[in-house]
Design a protein around this motif. Structure first.
Motif, PDB file in Angstrom:
ATOM      1  N   THR A  53      -9.661  34.090 -38.340  1.00 20.93           N
ATOM      2  CA  THR A  53      -8.306  34.634 -38.239  1.00 20.93           C
ATOM      3  C   THR A  53      -8.332  36.057 -37.691  1.00 20.93           C
ATOM      4  O   THR A  53      -7.549  36.423 -36.827  1.00 20.93           O
ATOM      5  CB  THR A  53      -7.638  34.630 -39.633  1.00 20.93           C
ATOM      6  N   GLU A  54      -9.263  36.872 -38.180  1.00 24.06           N
ATOM      7  CA  GLU A  54      -9.360  38.263 -37.725  1.00 24.06           C
ATOM      8  C   GLU A  54      -9.659  38.318 -36.237  1.00 24.06           C
ATOM      9  O   GLU A  54      -9.065  39.086 -35.491  1.00 24.06           O
ATOM     10  CB  GLU A  54     -10.469  38.966 -38.514  1.00 24.06           C
ATOM     11  N   THR A  55     -10.561  37.452 -35.789  1.00 26.32           N
ATOM     12  CA  THR A  55     -10.889  37.412 -34.367  1.00 26.32           C
ATOM     13  C   THR A  55      -9.666  37.026 -33.554  1.00 26.32           C
ATOM     14  O   THR A  55      -9.387  37.582 -32.500  1.00 26.32           O
ATOM     15  CB  THR A  55     -12.023  36.399 -34.123  1.00 26.32           C
ATOM     16  N   SER A  56      -8.874  36.068 -34.079  1.00 29.57           N
ATOM     17  CA  SER A  56      -7.669  35.637 -33.370  1.00 29.57           C
ATOM     18  C   SER A  56      -6.671  36.766 -33.276  1.00 29.57           C
ATOM     19  O   SER A  56      -6.035  36.967 -32.251  1.00 29.57           O
ATOM     20  CB  SER A  56      -7.038  34.434 -34.094  1.00 29.57           C
ATOM     21  N   GLU A  57      -6.518  37.551 -34.375  1.00 31.56           N
ATOM     22  CA  GLU A  57      -5.572  38.664 -34.368  1.00 31.56           C
ATOM     23  C   GLU A  57      -5.992  39.721 -33.365  1.00 31.56           C
ATOM     24  O   GLU A  57      -5.162  40.302 -32.673  1.00 31.56           O
ATOM     25  CB  GLU A  57      -5.484  39.272 -35.770  1.00 31.56           C
ATOM     26  N   GLU A  58      -7.306  39.967 -33.275  1.00 36.79           N
ATOM     27  CA  GLU A  58      -7.792  40.938 -32.300  1.00 36.79           C
ATOM     28  C   GLU A  58      -7.464  40.488 -30.891  1.00 36.79           C
ATOM     29  O   GLU A  58      -7.078  41.269 -30.037  1.00 36.79           O
ATOM     30  CB  GLU A  58      -9.298  41.120 -32.464  1.00 36.79           C
ATOM     31  N   ALA A  59      -7.616  39.168 -30.652  1.00 38.38           N
ATOM     32  CA  ALA A  59      -7.337  38.645 -29.321  1.00 38.38           C
ATOM     33  C   ALA A  59      -5.855  38.753 -28.994  1.00 38.38           C
ATOM     34  O   ALA A  59      -5.472  38.959 -27.855  1.00 38.38           O
ATOM     35  CB  ALA A  59      -7.789  37.188 -29.236  1.00 38.38           C
ATOM     36  N   LEU A  60      -5.001  38.634 -30.045  1.00 38.14           N
ATOM     37  CA  LEU A  60      -3.566  38.665 -29.816  1.00 38.14           C
ATOM     38  C   LEU A  60      -3.038  40.060 -29.501  1.00 38.14           C
ATOM     39  O   LEU A  60      -1.914  40.203 -29.054  1.00 38.14           O
ATOM     40  CB  LEU A  60      -2.838  38.112 -31.056  1.00 38.14           C
ATOM     41  N   THR A  61      -3.818  41.136 -29.777  1.00 39.45           N
ATOM     42  CA  THR A  61      -3.333  42.479 -29.484  1.00 39.45           C
ATOM     43  C   THR A  61      -3.152  42.685 -27.985  1.00 39.45           C
ATOM     44  O   THR A  61      -2.362  43.507 -27.564  1.00 39.45           O
ATOM     45  CB  THR A  61      -4.286  43.550 -30.023  1.00 39.45           C
ATOM     46  N   GLU A  62      -3.903  41.959 -27.165  1.00 37.25           N
ATOM     47  CA  GLU A  62      -3.734  42.060 -25.715  1.00 37.25           C
ATOM     48  C   GLU A  62      -2.665  41.081 -25.260  1.00 37.25           C
ATOM     49  O   GLU A  62      -2.682  39.911 -25.615  1.00 37.25           O
ATOM     50  CB  GLU A  62      -5.058  41.768 -25.011  1.00 37.25           C
ATOM     51  N   ILE A  63      -1.708  41.598 -24.480  1.00 35.78           N
ATOM     52  CA  ILE A  63      -0.544  40.801 -24.069  1.00 35.78           C
ATOM     53  C   ILE A  63      -0.721  40.322 -22.643  1.00 35.78           C
ATOM     54  O   ILE A  63      -1.065  41.088 -21.750  1.00 35.78           O
ATOM     55  CB  ILE A  63       0.735  41.646 -24.203  1.00 35.78           C
ATOM     56  N   SER A  64      -0.462  39.052 -22.453  1.00 33.90           N
ATOM     57  CA  SER A  64      -0.566  38.468 -21.116  1.00 33.90           C
ATOM     58  C   SER A  64       0.560  38.991 -20.228  1.00 33.90           C
ATOM     59  O   SER A  64       1.716  39.083 -20.655  1.00 33.90           O
ATOM     60  CB  SER A  64      -0.488  36.942 -21.232  1.00 33.90           C
TER      61      SER A  64
END
Length: 285
Positions: A53-64
């Motif tokens: 989950t933490e890895t997913s949240e980190e990935a979500l900080t960058e916006i397409s």
């Protein structure tokens, strides 16, 4: 003899029962061991799930970004960088920002839902953007703030630029506004306040310039403390036609232009940074 046979049979029966009980106990112990192993294995699952989950949240900080959005952000960055605030205001006002939660930071490589250390564009709302150096989630160093407004009398942008410290203007700087569309000669087109700021409030000598739609420029100079005017002998205290006390200051080199304030306005903290930066945390509050 018969009694001896009974004794042997009883011993055999007891032996069979003991063997059966031993087998049941072994099976029970085996099941318990398997259960313990299963529980121990299961106990490690939450940590693994949390890590994912933490890895997913980190990935979500960058916006397409779409190619059009990236082009807009690059254009806005370039305009802010060279100080062309009118062009930047037109770019910002002419585009419908799709992001709904703030702040966002664009550093020429990616758009992220956090304010990181370094240089870039930071949106604190759809109509307001900062460009410059950031540290600990706030402007730190040289920075320019821009806000676009659509008012009844025309389109306008407010601005502030100079030195910032921990999210507040501190040091030499300038703040003001400019109507870039729709104004007439009856409205002050450009308003400029130059001087030294201390935690967003002006302190010391202020140069105040007003420009009308015809391009006529008028300048006044006076002192302030904590954003409040400190009147000296250049200010003329008099009474207007209604009997109210007013203060007048004649313009530099143009005695026909007077800057007039009511007594209450003289005591207001009105000389300050027009665009306050909230101390946003990374990812917003």
């Amino acid at each position: 003899m018969k009694e001896k046979r009974r004794t042997i049979a009883a011993i055999g029966l007891i032996t069979v029962l003991l063997l059966a009980l031993g087998a049941a106990g072994s099976a029970k112990n085996e099941k318990a061991a398997l259960k313990r192993e299963s529980q121990e294995a299961a106990s490690s699952l939450p940590a693994k799930k949390e890590a994912v989950t933490e890895t997913s949240e980190e990935a979500l900080t960058e916006i397409s970004l779409t190619p059009e959005e990236k082009e807009l952000l690059d254009q806005l960055t370039e305009q802010m960088e060279r100080g062309d605030l009118e062009a930047a205001a037109r770019t910002l006002n002419g585009y419908q920002i799709p992001w709904k939660e703030f702040p966002y930071m664009y550093d020429k490589t990616a758009m992220k839902a956090e304010v990181s250390d370094g240089k870039g564009l930071v949106f604190i709302k759809a109509s307001t953007v900062f460009y410059g150096d950031f540290a600990d989630g706030s402007p730190q160093g040289n920075c320019t703030a821009l806000q676009v407004l659509e008012l009844e009398e025309g389109k306008r942008y407010d601005y502030s630029f100079g030195t910032w410290d921990q999210g507040k203007m501190t040091g030499e700087g300038e703040s003001g506004y400019n109507y870039y569309d729709g104004v007439t000669e009856d409205v002050t087109k450009t308003n400029i306040k130059k001087g030294t700021f201390q935690k967003d409030l002006m302190e010391g000598a202020v140069t105040y310039t007003s420009i009308n739609a015809a391009g006529e420029e008028t300048t006044w100079q006076f002192d302030v403390q904590g954003g409040v005017i400190v009147p000296d002998d250049k200010w003329i205290k008099e009474t207007d036609s209604s009997g109210a006390v007013v203060y007048r200051l004649m313009a530099e080199g143009a005695e026909v232009h007077a800057y007039t304030l009511s007594e209450s306005a003289m005591g207001e903290s009105r000389w300050k940074n027009l665009i306050v930066y909230e101390n946003w945390k990374a990812g917003g509050f």
